[in-house]
Every structure is written in C-alpha cells, then in structure tokens.
Design a protein around this motif. Sequence first.
Motif, short mmCIF file in Angstrom:
data_model
loop_
_atom_site.label_atom_id
_atom_site.label_comp_id
_atom_site.label_asym_id
_atom_site.label_seq_id
_atom_site.Cartn_x
_atom_site.Cartn_y
_atom_site.Cartn_z
N UNK A 15 0.83 -1.20 0.00
CA UNK A 15 0.00 0.00 0.00
C UNK A 15 0.87 1.25 0.00
N UNK A 16 0.40 2.26 -0.71
CA UNK A 16 1.00 3.59 -0.67
C UNK A 16 -0.08 4.49 -0.11
N UNK A 17 0.03 4.83 1.15
CA UNK A 17 -1.06 5.51 1.85
C UNK A 17 -2.20 4.51 1.98
N UNK A 18 -3.35 4.82 1.38
CA UNK A 18 -4.50 3.92 1.42
C UNK A 18 -4.71 3.21 0.08
N UNK A 19 -3.82 3.47 -0.89
CA UNK A 19 -3.99 2.90 -2.22
C UNK A 19 -3.09 1.68 -2.42
N UNK A 20 -3.64 0.69 -3.10
CA UNK A 20 -2.89 -0.53 -3.43
C UNK A 20 -1.98 -0.23 -4.60
N UNK A 21 -0.71 -0.63 -4.48
CA UNK A 21 0.22 -0.49 -5.60
C UNK A 21 0.06 -1.74 -6.46
N UNK A 22 -0.34 -1.53 -7.72
CA UNK A 22 -0.61 -2.63 -8.63
C UNK A 22 0.69 -3.08 -9.30
N UNK A 23 1.02 -4.38 -9.21
CA UNK A 23 2.25 -4.87 -9.86
C UNK A 23 2.08 -4.90 -11.38
N UNK A 24 3.19 -4.80 -12.12
CA UNK A 24 3.13 -4.74 -13.59
C UNK A 24 2.27 -5.81 -14.27
N UNK A 25 2.31 -7.08 -13.85
CA UNK A 25 1.51 -8.08 -14.57
C UNK A 25 -0.02 -7.86 -14.48
N UNK A 26 -0.47 -7.08 -13.49
CA UNK A 26 -1.91 -6.88 -13.31
C UNK A 26 -2.41 -5.52 -13.79
N UNK A 27 -1.52 -4.66 -14.25
CA UNK A 27 -1.89 -3.29 -14.60
C UNK A 27 -2.87 -3.21 -15.78
N UNK A 28 -2.64 -4.00 -16.82
CA UNK A 28 -3.55 -3.92 -17.98
C UNK A 28 -4.94 -4.41 -17.59
N UNK A 29 -5.02 -5.41 -16.75
CA UNK A 29 -6.32 -5.91 -16.27
C UNK A 29 -7.03 -4.84 -15.43
N UNK A 30 -6.31 -4.15 -14.57
CA UNK A 30 -6.89 -3.09 -13.75
C UNK A 30 -7.35 -1.93 -14.63
N UNK A 31 -6.57 -1.61 -15.64
CA UNK A 31 -6.93 -0.53 -16.55
C UNK A 31 -8.21 -0.87 -17.32
N UNK A 32 -8.34 -2.15 -17.73
CA UNK A 32 -9.57 -2.58 -18.42
C UNK A 32 -10.78 -2.47 -17.50
N UNK A 33 -10.63 -2.88 -16.24
CA UNK A 33 -11.72 -2.77 -15.27
C UNK A 33 -12.11 -1.31 -15.06
N UNK A 34 -11.12 -0.48 -14.91
CA UNK A 34 -11.36 0.95 -14.71
C UNK A 34 -12.05 1.57 -15.92
N UNK A 35 -11.68 1.11 -17.10
CA UNK A 35 -12.21 1.67 -18.35
C UNK A 35 -13.58 1.11 -18.71
N UNK A 36 -14.03 0.05 -18.08
CA UNK A 36 -15.25 -0.64 -18.48
C UNK A 36 -16.49 0.26 -18.46
N UNK A 37 -16.49 1.30 -17.66
CA UNK A 37 -17.64 2.22 -17.59
C UNK A 37 -17.61 3.32 -18.64
N UNK A 38 -16.50 3.45 -19.39
CA UNK A 38 -16.34 4.49 -20.42
C UNK A 38 -16.72 5.88 -19.88
N UNK A 39 -16.19 6.21 -18.71
CA UNK A 39 -16.59 7.46 -18.05
C UNK A 39 -15.67 8.63 -18.35
N UNK A 40 -14.63 8.43 -19.15
CA UNK A 40 -13.75 9.52 -19.52
C UNK A 40 -12.53 9.62 -18.62
N UNK A 41 -11.58 10.43 -19.08
CA UNK A 41 -10.27 10.56 -18.41
C UNK A 41 -10.40 11.05 -16.97
N UNK A 42 -11.12 12.12 -16.77
CA UNK A 42 -11.19 12.75 -15.44
C UNK A 42 -11.79 11.78 -14.42
#
Length: 138
Positions: A15-42
């Motif tokens: 953890x960095x503060x209260x946030x989980x540090x995502x290791x490189x092998x899982x980053x693309x999967x996390x990005x896909x999950x984050x992007x699944x709502x198509x809510x925009x950059x902000x």
Amino acid sequence: MSRRMELSIQSSCLLWGRRVIIPPPLRSQMLEQLHSGHCGIVRMKEIARSYFWWPGLDSAIEEKAKTCMSCQGVRNAHQWAPLHPQDWPENPWQSIHVDFAGPLDESMFLVVVDAHSKWPEVSIMQSTTAESAIQKLL
C-alpha cells in the motif's frame, strides 16, 4: 506540515497511503476494469486515485481514453449550466422552500422553510399528494 505517504504491507498487498500499488503483470487488467464504464479521463483518474496506483497511471489512463470512441463522446459532452442563486427575498414568507421528509416512525412531514429568515414550519402528513400539500399550505 508535510503529508508524506507511507508504504506498508497489509494482507500481502503493498500500500501507498491507502492505495494498493498494482504490480506490472496486473496493470492492464486493472486498466480494463477501470475503463469498463467508459466514463472519460477525469472520472477514471478520480476512481483510480481512490483505490490504487502505479508509476505512469495517469498516462496509461489518458492513452486508454484517447483511443476509445465512447470516452471521447463523454469528453465532448455538454456541461451542465451553472446554478443561478436565487435573489434574497426582501420580506419574510415572500419566498419559501417546500419538501416532504420521511418516512420517520411511519410518518411523513411537510417541511416549509422561509427563504428570508430560514424559519422552518413542519407538519405531520397522512398523505403526500399534491392536493393534501396544497390544503396544508393554505
């Protein structure tokens, strides 16, 4: 006073503060999950900053959203018009705010607040129809 975030380990997660540090092998999967709502950059950055982090996260989000037609549509969406504050009433009861509150102990309440003095008047209501509200307001 500096607000330095501390690294820690909890339940085998870094953890960095209260946030989980995502290791490189899982980053693309996390990005896909984050992007699944198509809510925009902000909004994607806002969500990510609440839960996880990795070096270059903001750039990865920007690149993902720039290549997505749905996210581009959100980016170009019209903004809501700004709120226009109501003029201050010169006299008490010249302007009022009315709403129902409840249920509380199986009762509904008609709440009327004078916009000038902020004085509240509350009535217990058996019905929340427009007709019963009008009768109470008369």
